[in-house]
Motif scaffolding. Structure first.
Motif, mmCIF file in Angstrom:
data_model
loop_
_atom_site.group_PDB
_atom_site.id
_atom_site.type_symbol
_atom_site.label_atom_id
_atom_site.label_comp_id
_atom_site.label_asym_id
_atom_site.label_seq_id
_atom_site.Cartn_x
_atom_site.Cartn_y
_atom_site.Cartn_z
ATOM 1 N N THR A 126 37.929 47.652 36.056
ATOM 2 C CA THR A 126 37.945 48.913 36.800
ATOM 3 C C THR A 126 36.641 49.216 37.526
ATOM 4 O O THR A 126 36.615 50.063 38.424
ATOM 5 C CB THR A 126 38.240 50.079 35.840
ATOM 6 N N GLU A 127 35.569 48.529 37.163
ATOM 7 C CA GLU A 127 34.252 48.903 37.695
ATOM 8 C C GLU A 127 34.203 48.822 39.214
ATOM 9 O O GLU A 127 33.771 49.777 39.884
ATOM 10 C CB GLU A 127 33.167 48.014 37.083
ATOM 11 N N ILE A 185 48.448 61.313 45.936
ATOM 12 C CA ILE A 185 47.130 61.254 45.302
ATOM 13 C C ILE A 185 46.468 59.890 45.502
ATOM 14 O O ILE A 185 47.069 58.844 45.219
ATOM 15 C CB ILE A 185 47.251 61.582 43.805
ATOM 16 N N THR A 186 45.223 59.928 45.968
ATOM 17 C CA THR A 186 44.377 58.731 46.031
ATOM 18 C C THR A 186 44.043 58.332 44.602
ATOM 19 O O THR A 186 43.635 59.162 43.787
ATOM 20 C CB THR A 186 43.091 59.020 46.816
ATOM 21 N N THR A 187 44.190 57.065 44.295
ATOM 22 C CA THR A 187 44.074 56.635 42.901
ATOM 23 C C THR A 187 43.646 55.180 42.818
ATOM 24 O O THR A 187 43.494 54.498 43.840
ATOM 25 C CB THR A 187 45.423 56.840 42.182
ATOM 26 N N VAL A 188 43.475 54.704 41.594
ATOM 27 C CA VAL A 188 43.185 53.296 41.330
ATOM 28 C C VAL A 188 44.407 52.699 40.657
ATOM 29 O O VAL A 188 44.865 53.197 39.622
ATOM 30 C CB VAL A 188 41.947 53.126 40.437
ATOM 31 N N PHE A 213 41.648 39.782 31.320
ATOM 32 C CA PHE A 213 41.383 40.884 32.249
ATOM 33 C C PHE A 213 42.439 40.916 33.345
ATOM 34 O O PHE A 213 42.887 39.879 33.828
ATOM 35 C CB PHE A 213 39.997 40.735 32.881
ATOM 36 N N VAL A 214 42.798 42.153 33.733
ATOM 37 C CA VAL A 214 43.740 42.369 34.829
ATOM 38 C C VAL A 214 43.007 43.164 35.909
ATOM 39 O O VAL A 214 42.263 44.105 35.607
ATOM 40 C CB VAL A 214 44.989 43.144 34.350
ATOM 41 N N GLY A 215 43.210 42.786 37.147
ATOM 42 C CA GLY A 215 42.495 43.439 38.241
ATOM 43 C C GLY A 215 43.046 44.808 38.580
ATOM 44 O O GLY A 215 44.094 45.237 38.081
ATOM 45 N N SER A 216 42.335 45.535 39.458
ATOM 46 C CA SER A 216 42.752 46.856 39.925
ATOM 47 C C SER A 216 42.346 47.013 41.389
ATOM 48 O O SER A 216 41.515 46.261 41.902
ATOM 49 C CB SER A 216 42.098 47.951 39.083
ATOM 50 N N GLU A 217 42.938 47.987 42.067
ATOM 51 C CA GLU A 217 42.590 48.234 43.464
ATOM 52 C C GLU A 217 42.738 49.712 43.789
ATOM 53 O O GLU A 217 43.499 50.426 43.146
ATOM 54 C CB GLU A 217 43.480 47.410 44.394
#
Length: 676
Positions: A108-109, A239-242, A270-274
Motif C-alpha cells: 500500500t505504501e 469516491i477516490t480510493t486505493v 504481497f498483492v499490489g494496489s493502485e
C-alpha cells in the motif's frame, strides 16, 4: 482438507470480498471451508472458536486468519500468540504481518504516497483531516504512518501544509462520530480535504458533510477512501480510493495454506494496489462518464436489490417478533430459506455444558436442501456431533447469536455473498426470538411445576382436613365415652354407695333402740370409702395437683396410685433440668402418660413399666416403656386411646410414636420443645 476461516463479521465489503476469494479457491481444490465470525466475542482458550481444531468439534486441519479485522478480539503479534489458542495447527495471516506465520499483505505504501501527492501537488490542498482506524490495529497504524511521513516531507516544500488526525474503527458510524468530535473541538476549522483509512469511513464522512453543510457552513470538502468497495464507485460523488485485489488475496491464502499442509516452506506474499481517481477528490470520473448508461443500470439494480432485501429483512424480523415457540420459529426459518435461496441453514441454542463438552439443542435444521428439524426434536447433543450431521462438503458459516452480553446460540448456514449482510441483520431478531422462547418455556415449566405443587398441596390440605375431621370425631367420641363412663361410674358406684348409706340411715332411724357403736363405725367407713372414690373420680376428671404440686409430683402420685391399684411395678424418673411447661403442655403430658399407663394395665400383660422424662437442651423426651407382650396384628388399626394421645401430642406440637421394643414390650414416645 477442512479449512477454518476466522474473521470479524461478514457485513462489509472488505471481509466479504476476502471470504469470496477463499471460498472460490477452496471449492476449486475440493476443500471444505468453515467460516467463523467473532464479531464482539473475545478469542480466549475456552471459546467455541478456539476449539475449532478439536476432533470433537469442527476438526479443521488449518486456519486462515483475517488478522487485520480481529485485533479487537485478540492481540496477535507472533506465532506464539496463535499457539496459545490453536497449538501447532498450520495458520496463515491475511492483512497483518505476524512473526513466524506466513502472511499475505497488500503493498500500500506506493499507492498511499501517490494519493497524497495527488491531493497536495495536483489539487493544491493544504489543510487535511486524516481519519484512521483503531490505534491498536496494525493495518491502520501502517497507513497512518505512511500518511504522516508524506505530510512531513511535503511540509518542507509547502510550509502552510497542516493536518489533524482522528481515530475511528473502520465503520461509517465511527467516522461520523470522529467528524463530530473534530468540529466540536475546532469550530472555525478550515478543512479542505478528509482522507480516510477505508471506504466505509469515507462514506460516513460524506453523510456527515451532507447533514451538517448548512449548520457548520461548510464549503466543498474533498474526501478519499481506501479499499475500493462497490459502494465507493456508486456513491455520489464517487469516491477516490486505493484499490486492492481482496478476492485475489483470499485465493492466494488458500494456495499458501495448501503448500504449508503439503510440507512446503512459504514466505510472506504481497498483492499490489493502485489509486482510483474519481469525483470525491475533485477529479472527473472517466469510467463513470464513459459508461454512464451502464453505471446507472448497475446503480439501479443495486438499489432495487438493496430495497428488496431490506423489505424482506423487515418482514422476517416482524414475523420473528411474534414467534412464541419453536414451531413459530421454524415457520419463519422456512421463509428465510426461501427468501435467501439457501440449501443450508440451521439454528441452534446452547445448552448447559457437560464437563468440557459443548452441548446444543437444534431448533431448526435445513441441510442439503431438506428440512430435517423433526429428526432433532427434543435432542441435546455435542456441537461437534451436530456439525458432522450437517456437513455439506463445501462451505458453511458459523455465527454466534447474542442477546446483549448473553451468548444464546448460533446459526450455521451458506448463502450467496450478496445476501451475507442481511443474514447478519436478521440474526439479531433470531437471537431475540430464542431468548423470548426460552423465557416462555421457563414460564411454562414454572406454571406446570406450580400447578403440580398446588395439586400436591391441595391433596395435603384435603388429607389434613380429613384427618382433622376424623380426629375431631374421635375427640367427640372419646368425650362422649368419658361422659358415659363417668355417668356409669356415678350410677353404678357412687349412687349405689349413697343409696346404701341412705337405706342404712333410714333403717337406723326407724329403730327404737340406740345405734350401736360398731354400726356407726360401719356407716362411717362406708361414707369414707364413698368420699375417697368421689375424690378419685374428681382427680381423673382434672388432676388438681398439677396446679398445687407441679407436673413432677403429679406424675409421681399418678405412678404410685397406678402401682397400688394394678399391682404392676412402676418406676418413675424425672431427669429434666431448667424446663418450664405451660399449663396446656403440662396437662397434655400428664394425660398422655395417664392414658399410656391405662393401656399398659388393660392390654400389655406387663409386670413392670417405666415412665421417664428427660431433655437435651430445650427438647424434651417423654416415654412410657413396659415389658409386656408388645404390639400384635395390624398396628395401623389404632384404638381411641392411641388417637387420644396423638391428638394431645398434636396440641403441643410434639412428635408421637408407639413401637415394639426388643426383646419384648411396648414403648410410647413423645418429643417436643416447650414454648416457655
Amino acid at each position: 482438507m477442512r479449512i477454518g476461516l476466522v474473521l470479524s463479521v461478514l457485513d462489509e465489503e472488505y471481509q466479504i470480498s476476502v471470504y469470496e476469494g477463499i471460498k472460490r479457491k477452496a471449492e476449486e481444490f475440493g476443500f471444505e471451508l468453515v467460516c467463523f465470525q467473532l464479531e464482539n466475542s473475545l478469542l480466549y482458550s475456552d471459546s467455541v472458536i478456539s476449539k475449532i481444531s478439536d476432533a470433537s468439534l469442527f476438526a479443521v486441519d488449518c486456519v486462515i486468519l483475517l488478522t487485520s479485522v480481529i485485533s479487537e478480539n485478540y492481540v496477535i503479534k507472533s506465532h506464539e500468540d496463535i499457539k496459545k489458542i490453536w497449538g501447532q495447527i498450520p495458520v496463515v495471516s491475511i492483512g497483518q504481518e505476524v512473526s513466524g506465520v506466513p502472511s499475505l499483505l497488500v503493498k500500500t505504501e506506493d499507492s498511499i504516497k501517490k494519493l497524497v501527492e495527488h491531493m497536495v501537488v495536483y489539487h493544491g490542498y493544504r489543510h487535511f483531516l486524516y481519519i484512521g482506524g483503531s490505534s491498536n490495529q496494525q493495518d491502520a497504524i501502517i497507513r497512518e504512518k505512511i500518511f504522516t511521513d508524506c505530510m512531513h516531507a511535503y511540509s518542507k516544500i509547502y510550509p502552510d501544509l497542516a493536518y489533524t488526525i482522528e481515530n475511528a474503527s473502520f465503520t461509517e458510524l465511527s467516522a461520523i462520530d470522529a467528524m463530530k468530535a473534530f468540529f466540536e473541538d475546532n469550530v472555525d476549522a478550515d478543512i479542505e480535504a478528509v482522507m480516510c483509512a477505508n471506504d466505509n469511513m469515507a462514506i460516513g464522512v460524506y453523510k456527515f458533510l451532507k447533514i451538517n453543510k448548512d449548520t457548520l457552513k461548510l464549503h466543498d470538502i474533498a474526501v478519499t477512501g481506501f479499499d475500493d468497495i462497490p459502494q465507493s464507485r456508486f456513491s455520489n460523488p464517487s469516491i477516490t480510493t486505493v484499490s486492492q485485489s481482496l478476492k485475489q488475496l483470499g485465493e492466494q491464502a488458500v494456495e499458501v495454506i495448501r503448500k504449508i499442509c503439503n510440507g512446503e516452506v512459504v514466505e510472506n506474499h504481497f498483492v499490489g494496489s493502485e489509486v482510483i481517481f474519481r469525483e470525491s477528490c475533485g477529479c472527473h470520473d472517466s469510467e463513470k462518464e464513459n459508461n454512464l448508461k451502464s453505471f446507472f443500470n448497475q446503480l439501479q439494480k443495486m438499489y432495487i436489490r438493496s430495497e428488496s432485501m431490506q423489505r424482506q429483512v423487515t418482514r422476517l424480523g416482524q414475523q420473528l417478533n411474534f414467534a412464541q415457540d419453536i414451531g413459530g420459529l421454524r415457520y419463519v426459518m422456512k421463509n428465510i430459506v426461501v427468501d435467501f435461496e439457501t440449501n443450508n441453514f440451521s439454528v441452534i441454542r446452547f445448552a448447559k455444558k457437560k464437563k468440557d463438552e459443548i452441548l446444543v439443542e437444534p431448533m431448526y435444521v435445513f441441510s442439503k436442501g431438506e428440512d430435517c428439524s423433526n429428526d432433532y426434536d427434543g435432542k441435546v447433543l455435542p456441537l461437534g456431533l451436530f456439525y458432522k450431521s450437517i456437513i455439506t462438503g463445501n462451505s458453511l458459516i458459523f455465527k454466534y447469536l447474542n442477546s446483549g452480553d448473553e451468548l444464546v446460540g448460533a446459526i450455521i448456514y451458506d448463502v450467496s455473498t450478496k445476501v451475507l449482510p442481511y443474514i447478519n441483520s436478521i440474526s439479531i431478531n433470531i437471537a431475540q426470538a430464542i431468548v423470548r422462547i426460552q423465557v416462555l418455556e421457563e414460564r411454562q415449566r414454572y406454571a406446570q411445576k406450580l400447578e403440580k405443587d398446588v395439586a400436591v398441596r391441595t391433596a395435603e390440605v384435603v388429607e389434613a382436613n380429613r384427618k382433622r375431621l376424623e380426629v375431631e370425631g374421635q375427640v367427640l367420641k372419646i368425650s362422649e365415652m368419658e361422659r358415659q363412663r363417668f355417668s356409669n361410674d356415678l350410677h353404678d358406684d357412687i349412687c349405689q354407695r349413697l343409696a346404701g348409706i341412705s337405706m342404712l340411715c333410714k333403717s337406723y332411724s326407724t329403730r327404737k333402740e340406740a345405734v350401736k357403736k360398731d354400726e356407726m363405725l360401719e356407716l362411717s367407713q362406708l361414707i369414707g370409702d364413698t368420699l375417697q372414690t368421689t375424690r378419685q373420680y374428681a382427680h381423673n376428671s382434672y388432676p388438681v395437683e398439677l396446679e398445687s404440686l407441679g407436673l413432677n409430683k403429679a406424675i409421681g402420685n399418678l405412678c404410685n396410685s397406678f402401682e397400688k391399684q394394678s399391682g404392676i411395678r412402676c418406676r418413675y424418673n424425672w431427669k429434666l433440668s431448667e424446663i418450664n411447661f405451660s399449663d396446656i403442655e403440662a396437662l397434655n403430658v400428664f394425660r398422655i402418660i395417664q392414658e399410656a399407663l391405662h393401656n399398659v394395665l388393660k392390654h400389655s400383660g406387663a409386670s413392670e413399666v417405666c415412665v421417664e422424662l428427660e431433655n437435651v437442651g430445650s427438647k424434651v423426651t417423654v416415654f412410657v416403656r413396659d415389658d409386656g407382650k408388645g404390639l400384635s396384628g395390624n398396628v395401623k388399626k389404632r384404638g381411641l386411646g392411641l388417637d387420644s394421645m396423638q391428638y394431645r401430642a398434636n396440641q403441643i406440637g410434639a412428635d408421637f410414636s408407639f413401637i415394639s421394643v426388643i426383646p419384648h414390650g411396648t414403648e410410647v414416645r413423645m418429643e417436643f420443645e416447650p414454648l416457655q
